[in-house]
Design a protein around this motif. Sequence first.
Motif, short mmCIF file in Angstrom:
data_model
loop_
_atom_site.label_atom_id
_atom_site.label_comp_id
_atom_site.label_asym_id
_atom_site.label_seq_id
_atom_site.Cartn_x
_atom_site.Cartn_y
_atom_site.Cartn_z
N ALA A 145 0.82 -1.20 0.00
CA ALA A 145 0.00 0.00 0.00
C ALA A 145 0.86 1.26 0.00
N TYR A 146 1.95 1.25 0.78
CA TYR A 146 2.78 2.45 0.86
C TYR A 146 3.47 2.74 -0.47
N ARG A 147 4.02 1.70 -1.09
CA ARG A 147 4.71 1.92 -2.36
C ARG A 147 3.74 2.31 -3.47
N THR A 148 2.51 1.92 -3.34
CA THR A 148 1.50 2.33 -4.32
C THR A 148 1.02 3.75 -4.07
N LEU A 149 0.84 4.10 -2.80
CA LEU A 149 0.22 5.38 -2.46
C LEU A 149 1.23 6.46 -2.09
N GLY A 150 2.41 6.08 -1.57
CA GLY A 150 3.41 7.06 -1.18
C GLY A 150 3.04 7.85 0.05
N SER A 151 2.14 7.32 0.86
CA SER A 151 1.69 8.02 2.06
C SER A 151 1.46 7.00 3.17
N VAL A 152 2.05 7.25 4.34
CA VAL A 152 1.88 6.34 5.47
C VAL A 152 0.42 6.31 5.91
N ALA A 153 -0.19 7.48 6.03
CA ALA A 153 -1.58 7.54 6.49
C ALA A 153 -2.51 6.81 5.52
N GLU A 154 -2.34 7.04 4.23
CA GLU A 154 -3.20 6.38 3.24
C GLU A 154 -2.92 4.89 3.19
N ALA A 155 -1.67 4.50 3.38
CA ALA A 155 -1.35 3.08 3.40
C ALA A 155 -2.04 2.38 4.57
N ASP A 156 -2.02 3.01 5.74
CA ASP A 156 -2.70 2.43 6.89
C ASP A 156 -4.21 2.35 6.66
N ASP A 157 -4.77 3.38 6.02
CA ASP A 157 -6.20 3.34 5.68
C ASP A 157 -6.51 2.19 4.73
N ALA A 158 -5.61 1.99 3.76
CA ALA A 158 -5.82 0.92 2.78
C ALA A 158 -5.78 -0.45 3.43
N VAL A 159 -4.83 -0.64 4.35
CA VAL A 159 -4.71 -1.93 5.04
C VAL A 159 -5.95 -2.18 5.90
N GLN A 160 -6.43 -1.14 6.58
CA GLN A 160 -7.62 -1.29 7.41
C GLN A 160 -8.83 -1.63 6.56
N GLU A 161 -8.98 -0.95 5.43
CA GLU A 161 -10.09 -1.24 4.53
C GLU A 161 -9.97 -2.65 3.96
N ALA A 162 -8.75 -3.08 3.68
CA ALA A 162 -8.54 -4.44 3.16
C ALA A 162 -8.98 -5.48 4.18
N TRP A 163 -8.71 -5.22 5.47
CA TRP A 163 -9.15 -6.15 6.51
C TRP A 163 -10.67 -6.21 6.58
N ILE A 164 -11.30 -5.06 6.49
CA ILE A 164 -12.77 -5.04 6.53
C ILE A 164 -13.35 -5.87 5.38
N ARG A 165 -12.79 -5.70 4.19
CA ARG A 165 -13.28 -6.44 3.03
C ARG A 165 -12.97 -7.93 3.16
N ALA A 166 -11.79 -8.26 3.62
CA ALA A 166 -11.40 -9.66 3.75
C ALA A 166 -12.25 -10.38 4.78
N SER A 167 -12.46 -9.74 5.93
CA SER A 167 -13.25 -10.38 6.99
C SER A 167 -14.70 -10.53 6.57
N ALA A 168 -15.20 -9.58 5.78
CA ALA A 168 -16.59 -9.67 5.31
C ALA A 168 -16.75 -10.78 4.27
N ALA A 169 -15.75 -10.96 3.42
CA ALA A 169 -15.83 -11.97 2.37
C ALA A 169 -15.53 -13.37 2.89
N GLY A 170 -14.60 -13.44 3.86
CA GLY A 170 -14.18 -14.74 4.35
C GLY A 170 -13.20 -15.39 3.39
N SER A 171 -12.37 -16.26 3.92
CA SER A 171 -11.33 -16.87 3.09
C SER A 171 -11.60 -18.33 2.76
N SER A 172 -12.84 -18.77 2.94
CA SER A 172 -13.19 -20.15 2.63
C SER A 172 -12.89 -20.45 1.17
N GLY A 173 -12.13 -21.50 0.94
CA GLY A 173 -11.80 -21.88 -0.43
C GLY A 173 -10.59 -21.18 -0.99
#
Length: 294
Positions: free
Chosen positions: A22-50
Amino acid sequence: MNHNDFLAAQFEEHRPHLRMVAYRTLGSVAEADDAVQEAWIRASAAGSSGVENIAGWLTTIVARVSLNLLRASKSRAEVLVDAHPSVPRGDRPASVDPAEEAALADSVGLAMLVVLDTLGPAERLAFVLHDMFAVSFDDIAEIIERTPASARQLASRARRRVRGTRSVPDFDLARQRQVVDAYLSAARGGDFDALLSLLDPDVVLRADTAASATDTAREVRGALAVVRRALTFTSRASVTAIALVNGGVGVVVAPGGRLLVVFVYEFAAGKISGIEVVTDPKRFAEYEIAVLDE
């Protein structure tokens, strides 16, 4: 351990990798942390079954989130530049640790971040994922909604931009770099005599309107006058990196990897004969900025 706990443990294990993507894509620590948090929300909602490759799956999610944030950030930046040309784009929230941000920038390279910031969102993501994290073009194509061939072309074009040109106007790049390295060192140390020795007696320093806003002249001639002016500029330039600028050795000022100032140098007989100081964001597009090989 239930499935949710397993996914949470896997996410924490891969968090440093996801944050760097996220950081190398966005170039911002704050935005990278936001991206990781949003990724967790999406991952936990979708589930990793399969899901067989958890690391690849999570990388894809954070890459998609980062691409969306990057596109939104680019749009906001264009609006800000049009409305307020002199407003820097590198502002960071108070919650971001400057030392941590500096360490992350060092891990990528300040010049690299500057070059990445000049790329389009899809172009930047294709280059970062493939060249920095070895993601396949088939996977990148799904993220950016292009064909694999198109993803490959985007990464190749970005690679050419990152590497830049190697045209040498007066003398070789190694000598240019020696002079600019010595010049920056002397300026940071306030070594007046060393600066004079590196400048052509008839050197000319030119600054654009924004750079010269607090000074009386936009153009200064003669080594003695240029040294005095150069020390003023350098004292403001706390985050600098040497880079290729239009094929020659130059300097960029980029706190957090966001370009604020470009120093363009001209050379004659092994000395600096001209310095242009550019701070207007609309003029940055005139310069091809690339990473200078170590």
